[in-house]
Design a protein around this motif. Structure first.
Motif, PDB file in Angstrom:
ATOM      1  N   ASP A  24       2.712   5.856  15.720  1.00 16.36           N
ATOM      2  CA  ASP A  24       2.661   6.641  14.539  1.00 16.36           C
ATOM      3  C   ASP A  24       1.865   6.183  13.344  1.00 16.36           C
ATOM      4  O   ASP A  24       2.197   5.020  12.959  1.00 16.36           O
ATOM      5  CB  ASP A  24       4.118   6.757  13.963  1.00 16.36           C
ATOM      6  N   THR A  25       0.717   6.760  13.180  1.00 14.66           N
ATOM      7  CA  THR A  25      -0.063   6.083  12.108  1.00 14.66           C
ATOM      8  C   THR A  25       0.055   6.941  10.674  1.00 14.66           C
ATOM      9  O   THR A  25      -0.859   6.824   9.937  1.00 14.66           O
ATOM     10  CB  THR A  25      -1.623   6.058  12.416  1.00 14.66           C
ATOM     11  N   ASP A  26       1.061   7.624  10.503  1.00 16.57           N
ATOM     12  CA  ASP A  26       1.273   8.530   9.502  1.00 16.57           C
ATOM     13  C   ASP A  26       2.420   8.025   8.594  1.00 16.57           C
ATOM     14  O   ASP A  26       3.658   7.712   9.003  1.00 16.57           O
ATOM     15  CB  ASP A  26       1.758  10.044   9.845  1.00 16.57           C
ATOM     16  N   ALA A  27       2.343   7.869   7.481  1.00 19.39           N
ATOM     17  CA  ALA A  27       3.453   7.064   6.468  1.00 19.39           C
ATOM     18  C   ALA A  27       4.656   8.055   6.189  1.00 19.39           C
ATOM     19  O   ALA A  27       5.701   7.554   5.844  1.00 19.39           O
ATOM     20  CB  ALA A  27       3.043   6.750   5.147  1.00 19.39           C
ATOM     21  N   SER A  49       8.032  -1.775  11.929  1.00 16.52           N
ATOM     22  CA  SER A  49       6.985  -0.767  12.005  1.00 16.52           C
ATOM     23  C   SER A  49       5.656  -1.230  12.265  1.00 16.52           C
ATOM     24  O   SER A  49       5.408  -2.453  12.275  1.00 16.52           O
ATOM     25  CB  SER A  49       7.137   0.253  10.817  1.00 16.52           C
ATOM     26  N   LEU A  50       4.746  -0.260  12.067  1.00 13.87           N
ATOM     27  CA  LEU A  50       3.188  -0.608  12.370  1.00 13.87           C
ATOM     28  C   LEU A  50       2.751  -1.523  11.106  1.00 13.87           C
ATOM     29  O   LEU A  50       1.854  -2.130  11.188  1.00 13.87           O
ATOM     30  CB  LEU A  50       2.423   0.879  12.442  1.00 13.87           C
ATOM     31  N   TYR A  51       3.664  -1.125   9.838  1.00 12.30           N
ATOM     32  CA  TYR A  51       3.092  -1.994   8.647  1.00 12.30           C
ATOM     33  C   TYR A  51       3.451  -3.507   8.999  1.00 12.30           C
ATOM     34  O   TYR A  51       2.109  -4.425   8.588  1.00 12.30           O
ATOM     35  CB  TYR A  51       4.163  -1.592   7.524  1.00 12.30           C
ATOM     36  N   HIS A  52       4.375  -3.803   9.691  1.00 14.32           N
ATOM     37  CA  HIS A  52       4.634  -5.213   9.939  1.00 14.32           C
ATOM     38  C   HIS A  52       3.571  -5.946  10.955  1.00 14.32           C
ATOM     39  O   HIS A  52       3.170  -6.775  10.855  1.00 14.32           O
ATOM     40  CB  HIS A  52       6.174  -5.522  10.557  1.00 14.32           C
ATOM     41  N   VAL A  53       3.053  -4.981  11.914  1.00 13.01           N
ATOM     42  CA  VAL A  53       2.156  -5.456  12.818  1.00 13.01           C
ATOM     43  C   VAL A  53       0.693  -5.516  11.964  1.00 13.01           C
ATOM     44  O   VAL A  53       0.079  -6.435  12.287  1.00 13.01           O
ATOM     45  CB  VAL A  53       1.947  -4.505  13.783  1.00 13.01           C
ATOM     46  N   LEU A  54       0.268  -4.669  11.081  1.00 14.46           N
ATOM     47  CA  LEU A  54      -0.807  -4.769  10.586  1.00 14.46           C
ATOM     48  C   LEU A  54      -0.961  -5.711   9.507  1.00 14.46           C
ATOM     49  O   LEU A  54      -2.054  -6.738   9.603  1.00 14.46           O
ATOM     50  CB  LEU A  54      -1.218  -3.273  10.092  1.00 14.46           C
ATOM     51  N   ASN A  70       9.633   4.928  30.298  1.00 11.08           N
ATOM     52  CA  ASN A  70       8.165   4.702  30.310  1.00 11.08           C
ATOM     53  C   ASN A  70       7.600   5.047  28.852  1.00 11.08           C
ATOM     54  O   ASN A  70       6.476   5.111  28.821  1.00 11.08           O
ATOM     55  CB  ASN A  70       7.674   5.750  31.256  1.00 11.08           C
ATOM     56  N   LEU A  71       8.332   5.302  27.791  1.00 11.46           N
ATOM     57  CA  LEU A  71       7.678   5.712  26.426  1.00 11.46           C
ATOM     58  C   LEU A  71       8.080   4.742  25.323  1.00 11.46           C
ATOM     59  O   LEU A  71       9.535   4.679  25.242  1.00 11.46           O
ATOM     60  CB  LEU A  71       8.054   7.049  26.043  1.00 11.46           C
ATOM     61  N   ASP A  72       7.297   3.808  24.804  1.00 13.55           N
ATOM     62  CA  ASP A  72       7.553   2.837  23.747  1.00 13.55           C
ATOM     63  C   ASP A  72       6.990   3.657  22.539  1.00 13.55           C
ATOM     64  O   ASP A  72       5.799   4.302  22.471  1.00 13.55           O
ATOM     65  CB  ASP A  72       7.078   1.584  24.211  1.00 13.55           C
ATOM     66  N   LEU A  73       7.688   3.225  21.254  1.00 16.74           N
ATOM     67  CA  LEU A  73       7.081   3.907  20.160  1.00 16.74           C
ATOM     68  C   LEU A  73       7.100   2.682  19.111  1.00 16.74           C
ATOM     69  O   LEU A  73       7.707   1.638  19.062  1.00 16.74           O
ATOM     70  CB  LEU A  73       8.289   4.753  19.524  1.00 16.74           C
ATOM     71  N   LEU A  74       5.774   2.685  18.627  1.00 13.12           N
ATOM     72  CA  LEU A  74       5.397   1.946  17.370  1.00 13.12           C
ATOM     73  C   LEU A  74       5.716   2.745  16.097  1.00 13.12           C
ATOM     74  O   LEU A  74       4.625   3.498  15.959  1.00 13.12           O
ATOM     75  CB  LEU A  74       4.087   1.352  17.522  1.00 13.12           C
ATOM     76  N   PRO A  75       6.622   2.725  15.580  1.00 10.37           N
ATOM     77  CA  PRO A  75       7.060   3.784  14.330  1.00 10.37           C
ATOM     78  C   PRO A  75       6.288   3.133  12.861  1.00 10.37           C
ATOM     79  O   PRO A  75       5.601   2.112  13.072  1.00 10.37           O
ATOM     80  CB  PRO A  75       8.360   3.707  14.476  1.00 10.37           C
ATOM     81  N   SER A  76       6.304   4.089  12.140  1.00  9.61           N
ATOM     82  CA  SER A  76       5.939   4.048  10.872  1.00  9.61           C
ATOM     83  C   SER A  76       6.774   4.665   9.885  1.00  9.61           C
ATOM     84  O   SER A  76       7.743   5.394  10.126  1.00  9.61           O
ATOM     85  CB  SER A  76       4.381   4.600  10.659  1.00  9.61           C
ATOM     86  N   ASN A  77       6.723   4.186   8.522  1.00 13.38           N
ATOM     87  CA  ASN A  77       7.502   4.826   7.460  1.00 13.38           C
ATOM     88  C   ASN A  77       6.668   4.703   6.276  1.00 13.38           C
ATOM     89  O   ASN A  77       5.602   4.360   6.379  1.00 13.38           O
ATOM     90  CB  ASN A  77       8.955   4.274   7.454  1.00 13.38           C
ATOM     91  N   GLU A  78       7.352   4.921   5.009  1.00 13.30           N
ATOM     92  CA  GLU A  78       6.745   4.770   3.907  1.00 13.30           C
ATOM     93  C   GLU A  78       6.096   3.547   3.533  1.00 13.30           C
ATOM     94  O   GLU A  78       5.119   3.609   2.664  1.00 13.30           O
ATOM     95  CB  GLU A  78       7.671   5.204   2.713  1.00 13.30           C
TER      96      GLU A  78
END
Length: 481
Positions: free
Chosen positions: A234-237, A252-257, A273-281
């Motif tokens: 998820d690349t949407d805030a 979330s993706l913030y901590h990875v980036l 079989n489905l992993d999620l890399l989430p995002s938030n505000e």
């Protein structure tokens, strides 16, 4: 703000990590600091609790009481007992050879006095010139999140090369080439996957309300149901992917980036079989971090490429904007799926998507291509919907997929935290998304063979003029006007 809950390595206080300086890689692990004060204490603590540190250039023990004596290279803390040692560490990070540095230090250049003169460094640059190129002291620098670092805070040098191996400390006679700094020379890119063969698929459209998140979730879930290992990013805030799947996540993706967290530590298995890399505000703050990077369009690719190799497919849900995050998503992806609502304004918006993809190809030198255009919210009773699909088929040919039929179940599924296959299996909309999934698998298995290869051979150059010609008036092409 969704930070990581950790314990301060200095005072033992529990806190949530919010800023990059609070998390530091050290000795194969991570240290955490609840405040600038604790970070400064860790600097003064040196090693084994003593008030001394070891210079990473000459191995001398010294008390680090100046800001300039602490610097960060490749995200790791380093100490320099003097300005000369600091310069050496910075130059090594920019790709200088240790032998060149040693030769420049041992042999003064012709015309320079042994004591008063300043010997030029390797490559003809003077030490003063090198210091001028080095980042300014961060005494009053503010962090990317707007928080001032203070006069005693460490200098956070944005250098993306590896630190010098420990066994070479103090040995300047060994000529070992190091990788270049972040912006000095772009690293060699891995071999590109064949165009038209989707493996990293970005679901992207500048216009909102076209069903991007629903499409990304449905495609990822459908691929996982077909026994494919899938990473959904998820690349949407707004973080709507997590809501749609009924999944909450602390990282979330913030901590990875921004914080360099491993992808495996931030992902969450939400379905078989489905992993999620989430995002938030918090992802909104990542835009500031990306803007300060020299290779800012490739940060996402650098962070995710290694982890993505463990999956059969990576699906990225993009935000409806012309953002730097979307640039990163397109540079990471090899294919783009464009959901287009069956109305005139959405059809017009496809032109901007095509132009953006062309710019990524031409300016960022990444051969991403439009794999498919997916009509959504299709109602066969509406004339505008039929005309929109007819126009898309005329201008995109086989890249125009079969439309997703409009159904109230599609809107109800996220409220239950379920996919369309879980909430309303067997409905027309679920069958339509499964058809898209099967086509993705089929197109990858057969590679670029078949009719799609001919359409893909010239990239997207054919699309802009043809779509411009077909969107003069609503239904113009379909009606034969």
């Amino acid at each position: 703000m969704g930070g990581i809950s950790e314990t301060c390595s200095v005072c033992g206080t529990g806190f949530e990590v919010q800023f990059r300086y609070q998390m530091e890689e050290k000795d194969g692990g991570f240290s955490f600091f609840c405040s600038q004060k604790c970070l400064e204490k860790s600097h003064l603590g040196g090693q084994d609790g003593a008030a001394l540190a070891t210079c990473d250039a000459c191995a001398k023990r010294f008390p680090p009481d100046l800001v300039s004596q602490v610097l960060y290279v490749a995200g790791r803390r380093h100490y320099a007992c003097s300005l000369g040692c600091r310069t050496q560490l910075v130059r090594e990070a920019k790709g200088a050879r240790l032998g060149d540095i040693a030769a420049a230090a041992a042999a003064p250049a012709e015309g320079a006095t042994p004591t008063g003169g300043e010997a030029p460094l390797a490559g003809g640059a003077s030490r003063a010139a090198t210091e001028a190129a080095e980042p300014a002291p961060p005494a009053a620098r503010a962090s990317a999140h707007g928080e001032a670092t203070g006069p005693a805070a460490p200098a956070v040098a944005q250098v993306a090369s590896a630190a010098r191996p420990a066994e070479l400390k103090g040995q300047g006679a060994v000529a070992v080439p190091l990788s270049p700094a972040g912006g000095a020379k772009r690293p060699a890119q891995p071999p590109q996957r064949p165009a038209g063969v989707p493996r990293c698929l970005a679901v992207f459209n500048h216009k909102g309300g076209t069903g991007k998140t629903t499409t990304a979730v449905s495609v990822a879930a459908g691929l996982a149901a077909r026994d494919k290992r899938v990473l959904l990013v998820d690349t949407d805030a707004q973080g709507n992917v997590s809501v749609s799947l009924g999944a909450g996540a602390e990282r979330s993706l913030y901590h990875v980036l921004v914080m360099g967290l491993r992808v495996a530590d931030a992902t969450k298995t939400v379905r078989p079989n489905l992993d999620l890399l989430p995002s938030n505000e918090t992802l909104a703050a990542a835009e500031l971090y990306l803007a300060g990077r020299q290779n800012r369009d490739r940060v996402l690719s650098d962070r995710l490429s290694a982890a993505a190799a463990e999956y059969d497919y990576v699906v990225l849900d993009c935000s409806p904007s012309l953002s730097l995050m979307n640039q990163n998503a397109l540079v990471f992806a090899d294919s783009v799926l464009v959901p287009v609502a069956c109305d005139y304004l959405s059809l017009v918006g496809v032109r901007q998507v095509i132009k953006t993809v062309k710019n990524v190809n031409a300016l960022l030198h990444h051969p991403v291509q439009i794999w498919g255009v997916l009509p959504t919210f299709y109602d066969g009773r509406a004339k505008i919907a039929r005309e929109a699909v007819s126009t898309m088929k005329q201008h995109f040919g086989e890249r125009c997929l079969a439309p997703i039929r409009q159904a109230i179940k599609v809107k109800e599924a996220p409220a239950q935290g379920q996919t369309i296959f879980e909430y309303a299996s067997g409905t027309p909309a679920a069958d339509d998304y499964l058809a898209v999934v099967d086509r993705i698998i089929e197109s990858r298995e057969r590679g670029t063979a078949g009719s799609e290869a001919g359409a893909a051979r010239d990239g997207t150059a054919w699309s802009v003029d043809r779509v411009d010609a077909g969107t003069e008036r609503p239904g113009a092409a379909a009606a034969g006007a």
